[in-house]
Every structure is written in C-alpha cells, then in structure tokens.
Design a protein around this motif. Structure first.
Motif, mmCIF file in Angstrom:
data_model
loop_
_atom_site.group_PDB
_atom_site.id
_atom_site.type_symbol
_atom_site.label_atom_id
_atom_site.label_comp_id
_atom_site.label_asym_id
_atom_site.label_seq_id
_atom_site.Cartn_x
_atom_site.Cartn_y
_atom_site.Cartn_z
ATOM 1 N N GLN A 1 68.919 47.641 56.323
ATOM 2 C CA GLN A 1 67.732 46.784 56.174
ATOM 3 C C GLN A 1 68.040 45.594 55.269
ATOM 4 O O GLN A 1 67.700 44.445 55.583
ATOM 5 N N GLN B 1 57.090 52.757 65.063
ATOM 6 C CA GLN B 1 57.363 53.131 63.682
ATOM 7 C C GLN B 1 57.061 54.608 63.427
ATOM 8 O O GLN B 1 57.719 55.264 62.603
ATOM 9 N N ASN C 1 62.789 50.867 58.829
ATOM 10 C CA ASN C 1 61.621 49.990 58.862
ATOM 11 C C ASN C 1 61.769 49.084 60.080
ATOM 12 O O ASN C 1 62.647 48.227 60.121
ATOM 13 N N THR D 1 59.955 46.694 61.232
ATOM 14 C CA THR D 1 59.202 45.430 61.199
ATOM 15 C C THR D 1 59.905 44.331 61.980
ATOM 16 O O THR D 1 59.286 43.610 62.774
ATOM 17 N N HIS E 1 67.801 47.889 63.402
ATOM 18 C CA HIS E 1 66.574 47.433 62.749
ATOM 19 C C HIS E 1 65.872 46.279 63.455
ATOM 20 O O HIS E 1 64.733 45.958 63.099
#
Length: 327
Positions: free
Chosen positions: A130, A190, A197, A199, A269
């Motif tokens: 990340q 998620q 993560n 996102t 990710h």
C-alpha cells in the motif's frame, strides 16, 4: 553513454514543454474535455511564479538554486498535458477490454484471486505494498530534486521526458484497451479482504465512467484520478525510477526494492491485470530508449543507427548547437 551538455538538455526540455502546451490546447479545442477556467488560471499563475524565480536565479547567477528547481518546474509544467492525454484517450469510449486482458492473464497461468488472497493474508505485506503504491508522486518529485541538486540536468530531463513518453504511449494504447479492472471483473469487494485496502481499485471508476459516457466532460482538478489500466503507468514509472536512481550508490538498491513493490502493488492494490504491468514495463523500456537517444551521446562505433538518430534528434531540437560534456 555520456549525457549531453546541461544547457542543451535544458533547451530541449523547454521546447518539449512548449510543444506539449500547444498540443494540449488543440486537444481541448478539438475534443470533448473542458476545463474549469479558474483552476487553469491558478495552475498557470503558480507555474508563472516558479518560472519567474528560475529566471531570477539564472539572472543572478544562482546556478545551484536553478539546477535544483528547474527540473521540478519542468515536471509540473508537463503534468497538465499528461493528464489531458490520459483523459482524452479514455474519452474515445472504445469497448471495454476486460475480457481480453483477463484471458491474457489466464494464458500466462496467472491466478489473480490466489495472488490477492496470498497478499491479503499478510498484514505486513499488504501495508508495505500500500505504501509502495502511494509513493508514485513522491518518488518522481524526489528524483527530480535529487538529480537537480546533483547538477545532473541531462539525467533529470531524460527522466522527465521519459515519463512524458510513458504516459503518451500508455494513453495511445489505452484508446484500444479501456478497462474497469480486476476488482470489478472478478467481483472483489472490500468486504472480501482482511488487510488489503482496495481504495485505489475503485476510486478511479467515477472519473473513468464519466469521461466515457458524458458528451462533454468537465475536468475538475480536485477529482483527478489515474484512469488508465492497460498499460500500468505505475509499473512503467517503477522502471523509470530505478533507471533514474541507478547511478547513485545510495539510492540504487532501496529504489530497486521499492519499485519492485510498486509494480507488484498495481496488481494487489490497484485493480490491474498482470498483463497491465508487463505492458507498463514495455512502454517504459521504449520511453527510456527514445529519451536516451535525445539526452545522451551514443558512440557511433557501437551503434551507427542509434548514433545517427541521436545526432538528428539533437539537431532538430537545437540547430547549430555543439554537444559538449556535462557540467
């Protein structure tokens, strides 16, 4: 290979900046992307301030200060053309290529779900990847400042020019291969993950769909997102950062480790297929070759073709200039 003279490198890169701005104006005029005038004014007002400071530093003979900040200023000038190019390519609205990209991954024997769950099983690996993915802009800015501080203008400009080429190459390819990405294709959310993560895997979708579906798309700088999938610009920049840092014994291996992680994090990710990363490596390699031809002297005895092209590229950018050694 030896770098060309720093003054010639500076002349070439500023000519590139000027051409990039003109092309951007044409793309905005001819295409469906609009910008918010107030935001454009603020951007170029800030760039004008930086340009004025650079001119003052040059006028006063403050060469160390000029060398430090000129590459960074050039990089900021190129940010808008790069952004417009990426949005314009996806705005062409070609059919989605997710099925093709997923099939290519399968042909390579890559099991995306197995890879994701393997990374997700480790909190340390998930967090490290990340952080690596988020280092994209920080690495770029640091290297421009570092190379400027070392008074290695040719390498700094070669790095900036190669990044511009990487983004243009990736944008051109992405016209044919727009994609929603792996998280959408494989139905991953998620809630399915414990440590990753996700996102970055979803945040770009609003902009991606908007520029494809709206007849006129208004580019809001406060909502910018990286919307290219194939090739992966993150993976491509990972190659460029290692290339730019390799000449420094201090940076060489830390940047190698960090950028192996950044390339891998594009898969874990950020919604990328493995083939996106491979294509990003290829686009970066091409960008490095072209940039080296322009900003480095190639020995004619080693490669007549590259040597001839290097001379031609410099002659076009700076007619009559003499190529001397670096400062």
């Amino acid at each position: 290979m030896q770098p060309i003279d720093n003054r010639l490198a500076s002349r070439i890169i500023w000519q590139t900046v000027a051409v990039a701005q003109l092309v951007t104006v044409f793309v905005l005029w001819a295409g469906k992307i609009d910008v918010i005038p107030a935001q454009i004014v603020r951007v170029y007002a800030g760039l004008a301030v930086l340009g004025t400071l650079l001119f003052y530093a040059h006028y006063r003979g403050m060469h160390r200060l000029k060398s430090l900040f000129e590459p960074l200023t050039v990089g900021l000038f190129l940010a808008l053309p790069i952004t417009i190019a990426t949005y314009a390519s996806i705005g062409v609205n070609m059919p989605l290529a997710d099925n093709e990209l997923a099939a290519w991954d399968q042909a390579l024997g890559f099991d995306w779900r197995a890879f994701i769950f393997a990374v997700d099983s480790s909190p340390a690996a998930s967090d490290f990847l990340q952080q690596a993915y988020g280092s994209f802009s920080k690495q770029s800015l640091f290297l421009l400042l570092f190379l400027g501080f070392q008074k290695n203008a040719a390498k700094a400009y070669a790095f900036g020019f190669a990044f511009l080429l990487l983004c243009l190459i990736s944008s051109a390819i992405s016209i044919r291969f727009p994609a929603l990405g792996t998280y959408v294709t494989y139905g991953m959310t998620q809630d399915d993950l414990s440590n990753i993560n996700s996102t970055y895997g979803f945040v770009f979708l609003e902009q991606f769909n908007a520029v494809r579906n709206q007849a006129t798309f208004v580019l809001d700088f406060e909502k910018l997102a990286g919307i290219l999938t194939f090739p992966s610009v993150h993976a491509g920049l990972a190659v460029l950062c290692v290339w730019a840092a390799w000449g420094s014994r201090l940076l060489r291996y830390p940047f190698l480790l960090l950028n192996i992680a950044m390339a891998g994090s594009a898969v874990s990710h950020a919604n990328h297929y493995l083939v996106d990363v491979i294509a990003g490596f290829g686009a970066a390699a091409l960008a490095i070759v072209v940039s080296s031809l322009i900003f480095y002297r190639v020995e004619m005895g080693n490669s007549p073709l590259l040597g001839a092209w290097s001379k031609f590229a410099r002659a076009v950018s700076a007619p009559g200039s003499h190529v001397a050694s670096s400062d």
